[in-house]
Design an enzyme around this catalytic site. Structure first.
Site, PDB file in Angstrom:
ATOM      1  N   LYS A 120      -3.725  57.193  76.307  1.00 25.66           N
ATOM      2  CA  LYS A 120      -2.155  56.927  76.087  1.00 25.66           C
ATOM      3  C   LYS A 120      -1.740  57.029  74.274  1.00 25.66           C
ATOM      4  O   LYS A 120      -1.707  57.584  73.471  1.00 25.66           O
ATOM      5  CB  LYS A 120      -2.314  55.055  74.990  1.00 25.66           C
ATOM      6  CG  LYS A 120      -3.285  54.009  75.619  1.00 25.66           C
ATOM      7  CD  LYS A 120      -4.740  54.499  75.214  1.00 25.66           C
ATOM      8  CE  LYS A 120      -5.732  53.394  75.957  1.00 25.66           C
ATOM      9  NZ  LYS A 120      -4.871  52.253  76.735  1.00 25.66           N
ATOM     10  N   ASP A 165     -17.955  56.048  55.518  1.00 27.33           N
ATOM     11  CA  ASP A 165     -17.593  56.104  54.425  1.00 27.33           C
ATOM     12  C   ASP A 165     -16.683  56.252  53.930  1.00 27.33           C
ATOM     13  O   ASP A 165     -16.175  57.448  52.404  1.00 27.33           O
ATOM     14  CB  ASP A 165     -18.625  57.597  53.962  1.00 27.33           C
ATOM     15  CG  ASP A 165     -20.655  57.244  53.491  1.00 27.33           C
ATOM     16  OD1 ASP A 165     -20.500  55.923  54.001  1.00 27.33           O
ATOM     17  OD2 ASP A 165     -20.623  58.072  53.803  1.00 27.33           O
ATOM     18  N   HIS A 169      -7.509  44.752  70.334  1.00 29.81           N
ATOM     19  CA  HIS A 169      -8.198  45.915  71.282  1.00 29.81           C
ATOM     20  C   HIS A 169      -7.754  46.580  70.583  1.00 29.81           C
ATOM     21  O   HIS A 169      -7.603  48.288  71.386  1.00 29.81           O
ATOM     22  CB  HIS A 169      -6.383  45.890  72.224  1.00 29.81           C
ATOM     23  CG  HIS A 169      -6.492  46.663  73.270  1.00 29.81           C
ATOM     24  ND1 HIS A 169      -5.529  47.522  73.540  1.00 29.81           N
ATOM     25  CD2 HIS A 169      -7.271  46.420  74.274  1.00 29.81           C
ATOM     26  CE1 HIS A 169      -5.758  48.251  74.948  1.00 29.81           C
ATOM     27  NE2 HIS A 169      -6.712  48.018  75.523  1.00 29.81           N
ATOM     28  N   LYS A 211      -9.510  50.527  68.997  1.00 31.90           N
ATOM     29  CA  LYS A 211     -11.091  50.763  68.906  1.00 31.90           C
ATOM     30  C   LYS A 211     -10.743  52.301  67.835  1.00 31.90           C
ATOM     31  O   LYS A 211      -9.845  52.967  67.169  1.00 31.90           O
ATOM     32  CB  LYS A 211     -10.566  52.338  70.094  1.00 31.90           C
ATOM     33  CG  LYS A 211     -10.672  51.373  71.938  1.00 31.90           C
ATOM     34  CD  LYS A 211      -9.829  51.053  72.036  1.00 31.90           C
ATOM     35  CE  LYS A 211     -10.044  50.720  73.443  1.00 31.90           C
ATOM     36  NZ  LYS A 211      -8.004  50.045  74.080  1.00 31.90           N
ATOM     37  N   HIS A 238      -6.804  56.745  80.732  1.00 31.25           N
ATOM     38  CA  HIS A 238      -6.987  56.357  80.403  1.00 31.25           C
ATOM     39  C   HIS A 238      -6.114  56.431  78.791  1.00 31.25           C
ATOM     40  O   HIS A 238      -6.576  55.677  78.376  1.00 31.25           O
ATOM     41  CB  HIS A 238      -8.551  55.633  79.944  1.00 31.25           C
ATOM     42  CG  HIS A 238      -8.285  53.909  79.086  1.00 31.25           C
ATOM     43  ND1 HIS A 238      -8.996  53.194  77.814  1.00 31.25           N
ATOM     44  CD2 HIS A 238      -8.048  52.451  79.822  1.00 31.25           C
ATOM     45  CE1 HIS A 238      -9.201  52.578  77.812  1.00 31.25           C
ATOM     46  NE2 HIS A 238      -7.813  52.025  78.544  1.00 31.25           N
ATOM     47  N   ASP A 246       8.937  66.666  71.846  1.00 31.72           N
ATOM     48  CA  ASP A 246       9.447  67.768  71.217  1.00 31.72           C
ATOM     49  C   ASP A 246       8.682  69.151  70.817  1.00 31.72           C
ATOM     50  O   ASP A 246       8.914  69.115  70.333  1.00 31.72           O
ATOM     51  CB  ASP A 246      10.903  67.987  70.735  1.00 31.72           C
ATOM     52  CG  ASP A 246      12.386  67.152  71.122  1.00 31.72           C
ATOM     53  OD1 ASP A 246      11.946  67.784  72.540  1.00 31.72           O
ATOM     54  OD2 ASP A 246      13.025  66.786  70.156  1.00 31.72           O
TER      55      ASP A 246
END
Length: 491
Positions: free
Chosen positions: A411, A232, A225, A227, A409, A416
């Site tokens: 996350k 380089d 899952h 991404k 979508h 603070d």
């Protein structure tokens, strides 16, 4: 005679069932898990005979399979050696952190063997179009390698431009590797793209390939899952974005356009992300990647340009082969650290009891807690299960905002105004305990000011749930919520 044979078969069948049930229950007992998860599995096994046993064998344990488990051990030893190399470069490690971040960084260093990294340039993208435009520029400038990991890669639209650029890069001698999840990228693997890319010299690893013949020997719902993009050895991207064109992706399911954020990093943190990629690649292919530049050479080159940007990052990978439960520990500790404000964005809100109590406790001790979720969700199961948590959250004083402008979508958690967690982890059992995920823990008031602007914009385009109206919802909805809540430890 016929009756006797029938009785013997019946007796054998019943005995076999109970022996199998006892074996599975022993496996449930031996495996350390939360009480709620333990009880959910026991009830499933007893209430749904045979089907409960089959479900447990399919998705009850985080089993990588024999081949991947062996490769994982080899890859772990390589990762440890690479981390030890990094520790020789003391100039990249942060010694002065904010009060809220210090103990979290110590926790991660103890569990992972590596501390937080300073001197990182960070760029935050709130639109996929801008992310892909920046990525195309970096691909055009790539000299040595382009490595990517994605859960979903959907051909069409803007993504086709990325494919074209990758082919051109490979043709000029840049080493290109893709790790794509077998389930999430099913449309990609059923298209002509794999053949086209491989012909151009791009290596593709189909992560966690589904094999029905081995369905009871490896957990099939364990997914890649992450991404992640690496270019380089010094540029990296990560966040919630899959490789899709949001104007085309899942437009037929009635949830609107997907909304994501992505982060571009230039600095020492990319070296740790490269170690994670090499680990994932070796698990899937058995091939050990030899970097064009060693960590020492690369970091010595960076030393002359390393500047104090104020952006300190702790990279937290999770999943099989990484410290068990680390992301859960970091999440819980982060929530209890909050003193003024918490802003949480997540598409899937199915928290563990510990996370739920931590969120509620924050609101009850005076922290202003905002949770932003999409109004409509692509998962019916999660959509109903998440509602079962609303009453407890609302009673504690948590503000729940339902985003109206598409499927949010993103996350992220902002604490603070100073510390944030951004990555691929949803607030559900699957992301926190099972899948291969990546999270960035970022200690930077300047960066998190930009993140807060984006989150406040989400709130401005959301509808706040009224606690009184919610308490008066129909009973049939409450019943459905509780039914799906029963399965929440398994989602």
């Amino acid at each position: 005679m016929t009756l006797t044979i029938y009785s013997i078969l019946n007796y054998t069948f019943i005995c076999s069932y109970w022996i199998l049930t006892i074996i599975i229950i022993i496996r449930v007992l031996i495996k350390r898990r939360t009480v709620s998860s333990f009880m959910a599995w026991l009830l499933t096994i007893y209430i749904v005979p045979f089907m409960g046993i089959i479900l447990y064998l399919l998705c009850g344990e985080s089993n990588l399979g024999k081949k991947r488990s062996l490769r994982s051990k080899i890859a772990q030893s390589t990762s440890i050696r690479r981390i030890q190399e990094l520790k020789n470069h003391k100039h990249i490690f942060s010694n002065k952190n904010s009060k809220i971040a210090s103990s979290l960084f110590k926790l991660c260093e103890l569990r992972q063997g590596i501390g937080a990294l300073k001197g990182n340039q960070i760029q935050l993208f709130k639109k996929i179009d801008n992310t892909l435009a920046s990525l195309i520029k970096d691909i055009d400038l790539a000299k040595h390698n382009i490595d990517m990991v994605f859960y979903i890669w959907e051909p069409g639209g803007l993504v086709d431009h990325i494919v074209t650029k990758l082919i051109i890069a490979a043709q000029r001698g840049v080493k290109c590797r893709l790790i794509l999840d077998s389930v999430g990228c099913i449309n990609f693997f059923n298209s002509s793209y794999p053949k086209i890319l491989k012909k151009a010299g791009i290596n593709i690893a189909e992560a966690l390939h589904i094999n029905l013949l081995r369905i009871f020997f490896r957990r099939m719902d364990l997914r890649q899952h992450r991404k992640m993009i690496l270019i380089d050895n010094h540029i990296a991207y990560t966040g919630s974005m899959n490789m899709v064109d949001p104007k085309l992706f899942k437009q037929n399911i009635g949830v609107g356009q997907w909304i994501d954020i992505m982060i571009r990093i230039d600095g020492p943190a990319t070296t740790v992300m490269r170690i994670i990629f090499e680990f994932d690649w070796e698990i899937e292919t058995g091939e050990h990647i030899v970097p064009v530049l060693s960590s020492s050479q690369h970091l010595m080159q960076q030393k002359t340009t390393l500047i104090s940007t104020g952006h300190t990052i702790q990279i937290i990978p999770s999943g099989p082969g990484f410290p068990e439960g680390i992301i859960h520990q970091v999440l819980i500790t982060s929530l209890y650290k909050a003193r003024k404000q918490l802003i949480i964005t997540t598409p899937y809100l199915v928290p563990s009891d510990d996370l739920l109590y931590a969120i509620c406790a924050a609101a009850q001790r005076g922290v202003k807690v905002h949770i932003i979720i999409p109004k409509n969700n692509d998962s019916v199961l999660v959509n109903w299960a998440s509602r079962a948590f609303f009453s407890e959250l609302l009673d504690a004083g948590v503000l729940i905002h339902r985003f109206q402008k598409g499927l949010l979508h993103v996350k992220s958690i902002l604490i603070d105004h100073q510390l944030s967690l951004i990555g691929t982890v949803n607030l559900d059992v699957r992301s926190i305990w099972l899948n291969f995920e990546i999270t960035l823990l970022i200690d930077s008031k300047l960066f998190n000011k930009d993140l807060e602007k984006i989150q406040l914009d989400y709130i401005a385009h959301s509808k706040l749930i009224d606690a009184q109206k919610w308490s008066k919802r129909p009973y049939w909805k409450r019943i459905i919520e509780r039914l799906f809540y029963f399965f929440s430890p398994l989602l």
